[in-house]
Motif scaffolding. Structure first.
Motif, PDB file in Angstrom:
ATOM      1  N   UNK A 108     -14.550  -8.517  -3.500  1.00  0.00           N
ATOM      2  CA  UNK A 108     -13.915  -6.974  -4.044  1.00  0.00           C
ATOM      3  C   UNK A 108     -13.747  -6.025  -2.746  1.00  0.00           C
ATOM      4  N   UNK A 109     -14.430  -6.273  -1.976  1.00  0.00           N
ATOM      5  CA  UNK A 109     -14.442  -5.229  -0.760  1.00  0.00           C
ATOM      6  C   UNK A 109     -13.397  -5.758   0.199  1.00  0.00           C
ATOM      7  N   UNK A 110     -13.219  -6.898   0.289  1.00  0.00           N
ATOM      8  CA  UNK A 110     -12.043  -7.732   1.187  1.00  0.00           C
ATOM      9  C   UNK A 110     -10.924  -7.526   0.508  1.00  0.00           C
ATOM     10  N   UNK A 114     -10.149  -4.935  -1.347  1.00  0.00           N
ATOM     11  CA  UNK A 114      -9.848  -3.542  -0.956  1.00  0.00           C
ATOM     12  C   UNK A 114      -9.320  -3.198   0.538  1.00  0.00           C
ATOM     13  N   UNK A 115     -10.019  -4.036   1.379  1.00  0.00           N
ATOM     14  CA  UNK A 115      -9.534  -3.726   2.862  1.00  0.00           C
ATOM     15  C   UNK A 115      -8.047  -4.204   3.177  1.00  0.00           C
ATOM     16  N   UNK A 116      -7.687  -5.315   2.477  1.00  0.00           N
ATOM     17  CA  UNK A 116      -6.280  -5.903   2.641  1.00  0.00           C
ATOM     18  C   UNK A 116      -4.996  -5.078   1.815  1.00  0.00           C
ATOM     19  N   UNK A 117      -5.550  -4.568   0.561  1.00  0.00           N
ATOM     20  CA  UNK A 117      -4.769  -3.851  -0.158  1.00  0.00           C
ATOM     21  C   UNK A 117      -4.568  -2.521   0.625  1.00  0.00           C
ATOM     22  N   UNK A 118      -5.566  -1.716   1.078  1.00  0.00           N
ATOM     23  CA  UNK A 118      -5.538  -0.367   1.410  1.00  0.00           C
ATOM     24  C   UNK A 118      -4.764  -0.227   2.715  1.00  0.00           C
ATOM     25  N   UNK A 119      -4.910  -1.292   3.754  1.00  0.00           N
ATOM     26  CA  UNK A 119      -4.182  -1.683   4.936  1.00  0.00           C
ATOM     27  C   UNK A 119      -2.911  -1.599   4.747  1.00  0.00           C
ATOM     28  N   UNK A 120      -2.543  -2.647   3.717  1.00  0.00           N
ATOM     29  CA  UNK A 120      -0.971  -2.955   3.570  1.00  0.00           C
ATOM     30  C   UNK A 120      -0.303  -1.538   2.864  1.00  0.00           C
ATOM     31  N   UNK A 121      -1.155  -0.877   2.326  1.00  0.00           N
ATOM     32  CA  UNK A 121      -0.495   0.369   1.979  1.00  0.00           C
ATOM     33  C   UNK A 121      -0.232   1.419   3.062  1.00  0.00           C
ATOM     34  N   UNK A 122      -1.487   1.322   3.992  1.00  0.00           N
ATOM     35  CA  UNK A 122      -1.356   2.231   5.184  1.00  0.00           C
ATOM     36  C   UNK A 122      -0.055   1.798   6.042  1.00  0.00           C
ATOM     37  N   UNK A 123       0.172   0.393   6.361  1.00  0.00           N
ATOM     38  CA  UNK A 123       1.309  -0.064   7.082  1.00  0.00           C
ATOM     39  C   UNK A 123       2.700   0.473   6.232  1.00  0.00           C
ATOM     40  N   UNK A 124       2.712   0.402   5.156  1.00  0.00           N
ATOM     41  CA  UNK A 124       4.085   0.529   4.588  1.00  0.00           C
ATOM     42  C   UNK A 124       4.196   2.053   4.715  1.00  0.00           C
ATOM     43  N   UNK A 125       3.193   2.959   4.527  1.00  0.00           N
ATOM     44  CA  UNK A 125       3.421   4.649   4.728  1.00  0.00           C
ATOM     45  C   UNK A 125       3.902   4.739   6.030  1.00  0.00           C
ATOM     46  N   UNK A 162     -18.411   5.790   1.449  1.00  0.00           N
ATOM     47  CA  UNK A 162     -19.912   5.536   1.498  1.00  0.00           C
ATOM     48  C   UNK A 162     -20.383   4.630   0.482  1.00  0.00           C
ATOM     49  N   UNK A 163     -19.643   4.907  -0.907  1.00  0.00           N
ATOM     50  CA  UNK A 163     -19.850   4.406  -2.043  1.00  0.00           C
ATOM     51  C   UNK A 163     -19.256   2.811  -2.212  1.00  0.00           C
ATOM     52  N   UNK A 164     -19.772   2.159  -3.315  1.00  0.00           N
ATOM     53  CA  UNK A 164     -19.094   0.970  -3.729  1.00  0.00           C
ATOM     54  C   UNK A 164     -18.926  -0.225  -2.303  1.00  0.00           C
TER      55      UNK A 164
END
Length: 528
Positions: A7-9, A11-22, A83-85
């Motif tokens: 799940x944390x993996x 999250x890292x891929x998905x959020x980084x992808x959103x960041x790069x798109x932005x 700091x959570x999840x």
């Protein structure tokens, strides 16, 4: 190094992808996932930062004291570490009027109260500013490859569906028969999804389906003892055999409808057992419930079919039905061991990374190797930062394919790192008739011009050309040299003999030979 949850993996891929798109940086999802997964600290903030750096995206991580932070001092968008999840990430778009606009793998442009955000936020921020050079390496080739991979499965399904539609005799097709055939086809798809879950429960498609609803937990049901007929046979496999076999039987010989009808009747008690078990445990599996619903839909479709339950047991019908059911059973028995071994590869790879990418362990193993000084009198080709403390020495053969690949790899590192110095020594026969000697002497002579960019371009052009022709290349980089270069190649040959260089490329880190099983690509994040 800590092993993180899937799940944390994700999250890292998905959020980084959103960041790069932005940030409007061109990249592929496959390329992003690969570069993050290859990082020994994935899915940490360090992995994301190193990925951005490797793609020439200037970035900086810093920690802010939450007690006295100022919104006006923040630059948006930025990645915030929670700091959570288990330490997930959020992409923060804006903070206005006490509200935080954020995105993650589950929410896009969602709103959160600033007070709630401050409770979750660890105070760690990653900010990035792309420039003209910011792009995934080999983006066009990667994008083409990803596009092909994305259409493979839909194309296969379309071809399979087309084959089914072409095989149906529409002149004699009855409505209830067509409806049963459609139900079987849907059941076959659900059966395949259940098999996918049995092999890899972390598959993104399966995870998305199994996360529908508050009390939907496929794992709790499908991993239980009740989901197994025996220790080696699951109800998911039985369901796949049922839908695949009956679908083939109806497609090949519609007269098998009567046998299929009786098999459907015999399957109905299982639906009561399955639904009852899920109700008792207060957990629901959307795929399991779909199978039960399809079995009852099939029953109602067959109930109104003429002669659906008038058993016809001609040799042709019995043989067709038997072969139709045996085919998916045998196919799955053959394929299952390969898929199971493939699914075990990823967790084994992560466990290997825990040891292989341990910096202290690498340093200890490295320093157990022989160490060789590389004196300036050898006149090695020097690229990168001449003052860097990390010195990579590559013993190379100008006509060696792996050497060309190793040179390309280190050249990429030098493009975004200033803490590495590269020294190149050529192994030659040291006589005028040897093609390697000619190239080595020419490159050594180019280094006397004290133009690092020129030498770098000359080496890149040499390794890039195919076939490699010394005369053509030498015309592009003219230089006059005398007997001094003969002495250089003689010293380099003597050094290679002393260091017992048995193959090229041989890599040394600060004089120590790179030990097995490490490869050049493995040490990118260990060189600190």
């Amino acid at each position: 190094m800590t092993l993180f949850s899937s799940a944390s993996q994700a999250n890292a891929v998905a959020v980084t992808a959103l960041f790069l798109k932005k940030l409007k940086v061109k990249f592929t999802n496959d390329g992003l996932q690969q570069v993050l997964e290859d990082h020994p600290e994935y899915p940490s903030l360090l992995a994301i930062s190193d990925c951005l750096t490797e793609w020439h995206i200037p970035n900086q991580a810093y920690k802010i004291a939450k007690e006295d932070y100022s919104v006006e001092e923040l630059e948006f968008p930025f990645l915030a570490h929670s700091a959570m999840n288990g330490g997930n990430f959020m992409l923060i778009h804006a903070i206005k009027n006490g509200q935080v606009t954020y995105s993650n793998e589950k929410h896009n442009q969602a709103i959160m109260a600033e007070e709630e955000f401050l409770k979750k936020w660890s105070g760690v921020v990653l900010h990035a500013e792309p420039n003209e050079a910011s792009i995934e390496p080999n983006y066009k080739a990667q994008a083409l490859k990803e596009s092909f991979n994305n259409i493979k499965v839909p194309a296969l399904l379309l071809v399979a569906l087309g084959a089914v539609l072409l095989s149906v005799d529409y002149q004699t097709l009855q409505l209830n028969f067509g409806l049963v055939l459609l139900i079987k086809l849907i059941g076959l798809v659900v059966g395949v999804l259940l098999l996918m879950h049995s092999i890899d429960a972390n598959n993104p498609l399966i995870q998305n389906l199994c996360s529908l609803g508050d009390k939907n937990n496929c794992n709790a049901i499908l991993r239980s003892d009740a989901a197994k007929v025996t220790s080696w046979l699951s109800w998911s496999e039985v369901g796949f055999f049922y839908f695949a076999g009956s679908f083939l039987a109806l497609l090949i010989n519609p007269a098998s409808m009567s046998i299929i009808g009786w098999l459907n009747l015999l399957s109905l008690p299982y639906t009561v057992y399955s639904i009852g078990y899920q109700y008792k445990n207060k957990n629901w599996c959307v795929l399991c419930c779909s199978v039960q619903a399809l079995l009852w839909l099939e029953f109602f479709a067959l109930f109104f079919a003429p002669s659906a339950y008038v058993l016809t047991l001609t040799p042709e019908v019995v043989l067709t039905t038997a072969v139709s059911f045996l085919l998916p059973i045998l196919a799955w028995a053959f394929v299952k061991p390969f898929l199971a071994r493939s699914a075990q590869f990823k967790p084994l790879k992560e466990q290997l990374k825990k040891f292989k990418y341990n910096g202290e362990l690498f340093e200890q193993v490295l320093k157990n190797q022989p160490r060789y000084a590389v004196p300036n009198e050898l006149m090695p080709v020097v690229l990168g930062n001449p003052e860097a403390e990390i010195v990579i020495t590559m013993v190379s053969n100008p006509f060696c394919g792996p050497c060309a690949k190793a040179h390309q790899t280190i050249d990429e590192w030098l493009s975004y790192r200033d803490d590495i110095q590269l020294k190149i020594i050529f192994t030659t026969a040291n006589h005028d008739d040897d093609a390697r000697t000619k190239v080595s002497r020419h490159v050594s002579a180019l280094t006397t011009l004290n133009d690092q960019k020129l030498v770098e371009k000359a080496l890149n052009d040499w390794y890039a050309q195919s076939p490699k022709k010394y005369e053509t290349w030498a015309e592009k980089f003219p230089i006059s040299f005398n007997g001094e270069m003969d002495i250089v190649t003689e010293k380099q040959k003597a050094w290679c003999d002393m260091a017992e260089i048995a193959y090229t490329p041989t890599i040394l880190i600060n004089g120590y030979k790179l030990p097995e099983p490490y490869r050049l690509e493995d040490i990118k994040y260990l060189l600190t």
